[in-house]
Design a protein around this motif. Structure first.
Motif, PDB file in Angstrom:
ATOM      1  N   GLY C 130       0.566  -1.292   0.252  1.00  0.00           N
ATOM      2  CA  GLY C 130       0.101  -0.226  -0.189  1.00  0.00           C
ATOM      3  C   GLY C 130       0.484   1.331   0.252  1.00  0.00           C
ATOM      4  N   CYS C 131       0.045   2.669   0.149  1.00  0.00           N
ATOM      5  CA  CYS C 131       1.246   3.884   0.236  1.00  0.00           C
ATOM      6  C   CYS C 131       0.673   4.539   1.578  1.00  0.00           C
ATOM      7  CB  CYS C 131       0.846   4.578  -0.481  1.00  0.00           C
ATOM      8  SG  CYS C 131      -1.057   4.804  -0.955  1.00  0.00           S
ATOM      9  N   ILE C 132       1.090   5.529   2.046  1.00  0.00           N
ATOM     10  CA  ILE C 132       0.786   6.170   3.322  1.00  0.00           C
ATOM     11  C   ILE C 132      -0.029   7.122   2.925  1.00  0.00           C
ATOM     12  CG2 ILE C 132       2.805   5.540   4.979  1.00  0.00           C
ATOM     13  CD1 ILE C 132       4.279   8.097   4.049  1.00  0.00           C
ATOM     14  N   THR C 133      -0.924   8.177   4.059  1.00  0.00           N
ATOM     15  CA  THR C 133      -1.653   9.267   3.613  1.00  0.00           C
ATOM     16  C   THR C 133      -0.738  10.428   4.332  1.00  0.00           C
ATOM     17  OG1 THR C 133      -2.581   8.088   4.958  1.00  0.00           O
ATOM     18  CG2 THR C 133      -3.476   8.113   2.358  1.00  0.00           C
ATOM     19  N   ARG C 134      -1.072  11.268   3.778  1.00  0.00           N
ATOM     20  CA  ARG C 134      -0.740  12.772   5.049  1.00  0.00           C
ATOM     21  C   ARG C 134      -1.124  13.473   4.629  1.00  0.00           C
ATOM     22  NH1 ARG C 134       4.683  12.976   1.629  1.00  0.00           N
ATOM     23  NH2 ARG C 134       5.834  11.950   2.053  1.00  0.00           N
ATOM     24  N   PRO C 135      -2.051  14.217   5.804  1.00  0.00           N
ATOM     25  CA  PRO C 135      -2.351  15.412   5.779  1.00  0.00           C
ATOM     26  C   PRO C 135      -1.956  16.253   5.034  1.00  0.00           C
ATOM     27  CG  PRO C 135      -1.636  14.650   7.934  1.00  0.00           C
ATOM     28  CD  PRO C 135      -0.817  13.876   6.839  1.00  0.00           C
ATOM     29  N   ALA C 136      -2.519  16.582   4.062  1.00  0.00           N
ATOM     30  CA  ALA C 136      -2.763  17.684   2.948  1.00  0.00           C
ATOM     31  C   ALA C 136      -2.220  18.584   3.851  1.00  0.00           C
ATOM     32  CB  ALA C 136      -3.593  18.085   1.814  1.00  0.00           C
ATOM     33  N   ARG C 179      -5.032  19.930  -4.747  1.00  0.00           N
ATOM     34  CA  ARG C 179      -4.409  20.712  -4.140  1.00  0.00           C
ATOM     35  C   ARG C 179      -3.517  19.952  -4.034  1.00  0.00           C
ATOM     36  NH1 ARG C 179      -5.654  25.621  -1.397  1.00  0.00           N
ATOM     37  NH2 ARG C 179      -3.457  26.045  -1.313  1.00  0.00           N
ATOM     38  N   THR C 180      -2.904  18.354  -4.608  1.00  0.00           N
ATOM     39  CA  THR C 180      -1.599  18.104  -4.522  1.00  0.00           C
ATOM     40  C   THR C 180      -1.157  17.861  -5.397  1.00  0.00           C
ATOM     41  OG1 THR C 180      -3.108  16.427  -3.951  1.00  0.00           O
ATOM     42  CG2 THR C 180      -2.769  17.018  -1.787  1.00  0.00           C
ATOM     43  N   ASP C 181      -0.132  17.627  -5.809  1.00  0.00           N
ATOM     44  CA  ASP C 181       0.594  17.567  -7.274  1.00  0.00           C
ATOM     45  C   ASP C 181       0.496  15.733  -7.298  1.00  0.00           C
ATOM     46  OD1 ASP C 181       2.086  18.257  -9.030  1.00  0.00           O
ATOM     47  OD2 ASP C 181       4.022  18.001  -8.105  1.00  0.00           O
ATOM     48  N   ASP C 182      -0.853  15.486  -8.044  1.00  0.00           N
ATOM     49  CA  ASP C 182      -0.117  14.239  -8.403  1.00  0.00           C
ATOM     50  C   ASP C 182      -1.906  14.328  -9.307  1.00  0.00           C
ATOM     51  OD1 ASP C 182      -2.408  14.118  -6.514  1.00  0.00           O
ATOM     52  OD2 ASP C 182      -1.953  12.382  -5.176  1.00  0.00           O
ATOM     53  N   ASP C 183      -2.039  13.061 -10.143  1.00  0.00           N
ATOM     54  CA  ASP C 183      -3.137  13.185 -10.954  1.00  0.00           C
ATOM     55  C   ASP C 183      -4.204  11.465 -11.199  1.00  0.00           C
ATOM     56  OD1 ASP C 183      -3.980  15.454 -12.987  1.00  0.00           O
ATOM     57  OD2 ASP C 183      -1.687  15.309 -12.936  1.00  0.00           O
ATOM     58  N   ILE C 184      -4.512  12.011  -9.525  1.00  0.00           N
ATOM     59  CA  ILE C 184      -5.711  10.587  -8.956  1.00  0.00           C
ATOM     60  C   ILE C 184      -6.193  10.371  -9.284  1.00  0.00           C
ATOM     61  CG2 ILE C 184      -3.605   9.354  -8.338  1.00  0.00           C
ATOM     62  CD1 ILE C 184      -3.819   9.886  -5.668  1.00  0.00           C
ATOM     63  N   LYS C 185      -7.691   9.879  -9.425  1.00  0.00           N
ATOM     64  CA  LYS C 185      -9.039  10.112  -9.473  1.00  0.00           C
ATOM     65  C   LYS C 185      -9.450   9.936  -7.658  1.00  0.00           C
ATOM     66  CE  LYS C 185      -9.379   5.632 -12.066  1.00  0.00           C
ATOM     67  NZ  LYS C 185      -9.559   5.379 -13.267  1.00  0.00           N
TER      68      LYS C 185
END
Lengths: 345, 223, 436, 137
Positions: C130-136, C179-185
């Motif tokens: 998996g991945c981790i989530t960080r507060p934006a 606002r985050t630098d990614d391109d995910i849906k």
């Protein structure tokens, strides 16, 4: 050749999903019959071109050719091309499928049926305002793919010259209430941008304008790819879907009526060529097939997943828009599920 | 191990000019490891030489051989048949191998194909750096395992010099200052006190070269 | 000689026996799905989960966007099946410390949080970390600006009650996307899903986004449904400006529906709460895991670059598979599709119980090897190691193993070799041959 | 000069170049007359020495059909090849051979047209360049 009447799994549709599903089941030792209506396997994706620029842009089109080669070398998988399903009898675990091939009707038994009927590109003439089929220099992205794949170049259909200034109109046939297609085809942003990058790599002098609603992501490397597109001076992004394409019958040049968000006004901009990024619709032939198999359609108009346990599976883009990558993943996962089913789990 | 690199091509071409049949002899040890004169690099050089000579209309026939280690007499002897059939030898081993062949084949011209550069280690794949200058009087115990003779531009025994800035050498800004490295490593080892000790000037005379090559003799091993 | 790419060899490499044992690293939704499916096939499965609970990132979700079921109930049932299955062992607080060997003879050393060590010899390894989530990065004081998963929790807890945050009623909510630098849906999917629920609970919801990423099954319909219920959607080119305003936050954004820039008015969305999607990032521990497993990392330290040849679930090493968010964060349905694809790969690998190399295989001629490590460093499949051979005599070494002497040479493991020939071409001693 | 038909040795990666060659054949596209195809499992298999040996033993031009970067079945093959072609070009410069005689060309399985176009262009270029004077006939 093994006895064709003794194949427990029948895969309907020889596009990328059907091919992968057949190959995967074969790896598990399951005898498979693959049925394709056309004269050869490959389906829609086998006519796409490589969209690499400096490096691979992950369009996955090459994988289709690779899988096609793999299955052509696989004599253990029974492959019936030019064959159409005419009737299905029986139920759960024991189906009798009649099919017609070259006028002859035969019958096959199957313990499970996988439907990989695929999709049709949206018929672009349905959006009359863009003039496809009427204006020569309005083409679909699919036409462009075939130009690049089979002729290795792009040109204006009217005069064969290299277009200098191309408009790509997104969402043709997708996310469009007026035609009742209330879904995103999921692939068009990525393929159109990849085509643009590939064209700009081959012809740096060609400029492209990308007319869109929302840019839809596609996969792990898409973010970097999109950034590269945004930095490319030859690609203009305009968030506006044009209302109409006009053409001059004298010069065959086109004018596209669009809201230029940069300039803040509605303009009619000249282009040499317009490319329509057509979306996906369920393959025409899939509907009668669905009727034969008792399959329903989901809200988006694609094949609904059948209730588990009756030995009918739906895989690939006919279950909902998918790119090549996700069709392959889906077909693989379907193979695992079919195998489970055959083993009574 | 010994590190070397191929000599300029024109130089090799020039001294091979009078010959039309030679042996290109590689070495399977150090120069193989540093991709300068093993079987692969030897074959590349041979191919290049053949083509270059072909272009000038004076073809050169090259036999190729790569003994496991050119610096041993037995391996050198293995080449004697082949050497009997050629006019000269191009040795892409280190300078030692060239001289071993010269000693064993007094009548044959032996040319060096590589420049032998230093004794060094592999820093990363494809990058080698000098580590030892064979001074013959090792002081690595005093300098936290980092040799200032090999790695300090000024070979200072008590450093750093006044030109060391931000951990870099004043002679070449991208090079780490050896004495900074010595200091840092001594500190992390808790051995800083060793640096307060003045290292006396080296007794270069002990291992002097003024009486010819240095020599090790183990009487017990001699046969 | 340049035509000579392969040599032929009379004896084919020996088949490698594969026991039906699989190690799964990561007990998130992908890991447990793979475990359940493989266990049904009679495979002995060990799940090594670094935390103390199964479920991973899905534990933060409460609502599916595409069906009415409750996520936690669904997940709980799945965990129950997995923990109750006879042939699944779940190791918690577990970390992979070493992975030696190759396909068919992997040796995994796992250390659990109690400090106990277990050695496993799986035939295949599935990485689903998996991945981790960080507060934006939100407003610095953290007040009234919450993450998407906090909003899920709030909604799950309030059930039939009106939504309240820290005891105060929530009337207006604004979701800010991109606002985050990614391109995910995922962000769009979550925002619209939550917006519909909030609107149904009587809140006024706005969604502010650069692009509405609706490229998921049913999303366009959900988007329509949200608009039908009165959720407001705004698109921006320049990110919105946030400022505190009384008890709430004001989100200011130009009205992009007006074409002429100079005529655009600024819309001010007064919000009790602002929701910003968390950032999904590669788990920093992935780096260490990749070192241990000799796997490749791609962009941002996630596992494996996006190479079309690897068909999503393969890694650079034979017998090691990847799935889910450790490669790229996706919506649940897509991750599950990958999980089943991994199941298929593992089933196909274990099918028949042996692996017989079919591709060409590289082989080192030990006497010629200079032990320069070129091949070991360059093999993209970590198939080459330097091993001790039986005879110390460098020049007549038989290519058999017998661990008690010192002389060494490189050895290509035929089970792990993909037959590309990179090592063959790089070997400075030309000691490697590609056999067909 | 008019009768000179350059010999081209084309190393073809079996993952991309070879299928492209097959596609060119299926589509009946033009390819140069004097062409030798050498299939390799991956462009990473091609030794620097092979590039030189091809030139030495009669090729007027050497072309490597490799996969696009980031699309190598073996991850690093085409990247390693790039380094080797660079090294071979250095050696060619020393010998005095024209750099145009060696080139990597990236293709995919479906690039039959590109394959043919590139080779035809290469043959024209080599025809102008004349025979490789370093080859040992």
């Amino acid at each position: 050749m093994t006895d064709e009447n003794n194949h427990p799994v029948l895969i309907i549709g020889g596009g990328i999903s059907g091919i992968v599903c057949a190959l995967e089941l074969y790896r598990l030792g399951v005898p498979v019959t693959l049925i394709e209506k056309e004269a050869s396997l490959g389906g829609l994706a086998a006519r796409f071109c490589c969209k690499a620029s400096e490096a691979c842009n992950k369009c996955f089109a090459c994988v289709v050719d690779k899988k096609l080669k793999e299955i052509s070398e696989q004599s253990q998988i029974s492959q019936l091309t030019g064959a159409e399903i005419t009737g299905v009898a029986g139920d759960q675990g024991s189906y009798k499928v009649s099919l017609a091939k070259a006028g002859k009707v035969s019958e096959l038994e199957a313990a499970a049926i996988v439907v990989a009927a695929g999709i049709d590109p949206y018929e672009a003439s349905g959006k009359g305002e863009y003039g496809y089929g009427v204006i020569k220099n309005v083409v679909t992205a699919r036409d462009l793919e075939e130009m690049l794949r089979f002729q290795g170049k792009i040109y204006r259909p009217s005069d064969g010259k290299l277009p200098q200034n191309i408009a790509f109109i997104q969402c043709v046939g997708s996310r469009d209430e007026s035609i009742g297609n209330l879904y995103c085809s999921q692939v068009c942003c990525a393929y159109a941008l990849r085509l643009i990058r590939a064209i700009r790599h081959k012809y740096p002098e060609v400029n492209a304008t990308f007319l869109y609603m929302d840019i839809q992501p596609a996969g792990a490397s898409f973010h970097d790819f999109l950034n590269a597109c945004r930095e490319d001076k030859g690609i203009r992004f305009i968030r506006s879907l044009p209302s109409r394409v006009y053409h001059s019958p004298v010069t065959e040049d086109l004018r596209v009526r669009l809201a230029d968000t940069e300039r803040g006004e509605v303009v009619e901009e000249p282009f040499d060529m317009v490319v329509l990024s057509v979306g996906m619709v369920l393959k025409k032939e899939a509907k009668p097939l669905a009727n034969l198999l008792g399959l329903g359609l989901n809200e988006e108009g694609f094949l609904a997943s059948p209730a588990p346990g009756n030995g009918i599976f739906v895989t690939g883009a006919c279950a909902g828009p998918k790119d090549i990558d996700r069709s392959i993943t889906h077909a693989k996962s379907t193979a695992a599920l079919v195998h489970n089913y055959l083993n009574g789990r | 191990m010994i590190k070397a690199e191929q000599k300029p091509f024109e130089e090799i071409l020039e001294y091979l000019a009078p010959y039309n049949k030679i042996l290109l002899s590689g070495c399977g040890a150090c120069v193989t490891v540093c991709h300068a004169g093993g079987e692969k690099e030897g074959a590349l050089l041979a191919s290049a030489l053949r083509m270059a000579r072909q272009k000038t209309g004076k073809p050169l026939e090259i036999l190729e051989s790569t003994p496991a280690r050119q610096c041993e007499p037995e391996f050198a002897q293995e080449l004697s048949d082949t050497i009997g059939r050629v006019q000269a030898v191009l040795s892409v081993s280190c300078g030692v191998g060239v001289q071993t062949l010269a000693r064993h084949f007094p009548a044959t011209q032996i040319f060096p194909g590589v420049n032998t550069l230093f004794m060094g280690e592999t820093v990363e794949h494809g990058v080698w750096e000098e580590r030892c200058q064979a001074c013959g009087d090792c002081i690595l115990e005093k300098t936290a395992g980092i040799c200032p003779i090999a790695r300090c531009a000024k070979q200072l025994l008590n450093g750093p010099c006044g030109g060391s800035a931000n951990g870099k050498c004043e002679i070449k800004r991208e090079t780490d200052c050896a004495w900074q490295l010595i200091y840092d490593r001594s500190k992390s080892l808790g051995q800083l006190h060793r640096l307060t000790e003045i290292i006396p000037a080296k007794q270069w005379g002990v291992q002097s070269r003024d009486s010819g090559p240095r020599r090790i003799v183990r009487e017990d091993l001699k046969v | 000689m340049y035509q000579k790419v392969y040599e032929s060899k009379a004896t084919a490499p020996a088949p490698i026996n594969l026991k039906p044992e699989v190690l799964i690293i990561g007990g998130g939704i992908v890991g447990i799905t793979v475990a359940r499916e493989l266990a049904r096939e009679g495979v002995q499965v060990v799940i090594a989960e670094k935390g103390e609970t199964l479920g991973g990132g899905v534990r933060d979700l409460h609502f599916f966007y595409d069906r009415p079921a409750a996520v936690q109930k669904w997940l709980g049932d799945l965990i129950e099946v997995v923990e109750g299955a006879g042939n699944i062992t779940v190791l918690k607080g577990a970390k992979l410390k070493r992975l030696d060997g190759q396909l068919g003879r992997f040796q995994a050393l796992i250390r659990t949080s109690e400090g106990r060590e277990r050695t496993l010899s799986p035939s295949a390894v599935v990485v689903a970390t998996g991945c981790i989530t960080r507060p934006a990065e939100a407003m610095s004081d953290g007040g009234r600006c919450i993450g998407s998963s906090e909003m899920e929790k709030l909604l799950a807890e309030s059930r039939d009650l009106p939504v309240a945050w820290k005891g105060q009623p929530v009337k207006t909510v604004t979701f800010i996307l991109d606002r985050t630098d990614d391109d995910i849906k995922i962000h769009t999917v979550n925002a619209i899903k939550l917006a519909v629920i909030l609107q149904e609970k009587g809140c006024q919801v706005a969604v502010v986004a650069r692009d509405l990423k609706v490229s998921a099954s049913g999303m366009e319909l959900l988007y329509r449904q949200a608009r039908g219920k009165g959720v407001l959607f705004f698109k921006y080119d320049e990110p919105p400006v946030l400022s505190h305003s009384g008890d709430g936050i004001s989100v200011e954004i130009p009205d992009m529906t007006v074409l002429r820039k100079e005529e655009r008015e600024t819309v001010s969305l007064l919000s009790d709460l602002v929701v910003i999607g968390e950032t999904f990032a590669a788990d920093p521990e992935t780096q260490e895991l990749c070192r241990v497993m000799k796997l490749r990392t791609g962009a941002g330290g996630a596992l494996m670059e996006d190479n079309p040849q690897f068909l999503r679930v393969m890694s650079n090493r034979r017998g090691i598979f990847l799935a889910g968010a450790c490669r790229f964060p996706q919506i649940i349905a897509e991750s599950l599709s990958e999980a089943h694809a991994v199941v298929q790969e593992v089933k196909a690998l274990l099918h028949g119980g042996v692996y017989t190399p079919v591709n060409p295989v590289a082989e080192v001629d030990p006497p010629k090897c200079a032990v320069c490590y070129t091949c070991v460093r360059l093999c993209p499949h970590a198939a080459i190691g330097v091993e001790r051979y039986g005879d110390r005599n460098v020049y007549s070494a038989p290519a058999e193993k017998n661990g008690d002497t010192l002389w060494q040479a490189a050895r290509v493991d035929p089970a792990a070799c993909f037959g590309c020939g990179i090592c063959v071409a790089e070997c400075p001693a030309r000691a490697i041959t590609l056999y067909q | 000069m008019s009768t000179f038909e350059p010999k081209i040795v084309a190393f073809c990666c079996e993952q991309s170049g070879l299928p492209a060659a097959e596609m060119a054949k299926t589509l009946k596209l033009k390819i140069p007359d004097n062409l030798e195809l050498v299939p390799v499992p991956c462009s990473g298999r091609i030794e620097t020495l092979y590039l030189l040996k091809a030139l030495e033993s009669g090729a007027d031009g050497v072309v490597v059909f490799a996969c696009y970067e980031e699309n190598c079945r073996y991850l690093q093959g085409n990247v390693r090849l790039k380094g080797r072609v660079g090294y071979a070009k250095q050696i060619m410069a020393k010998i005095g051979l024209e750099q145009e005689r060696l080139e990597i060309f990236h293709v995919a399985t479906n690039s039959g047209v590109k394959f043919s176009e590139f080779l035809m262009q290469k043959a024209d270029q080599l025809r102008l360049l004349g025979p490789n004077l370093g080859k040992i006939a």
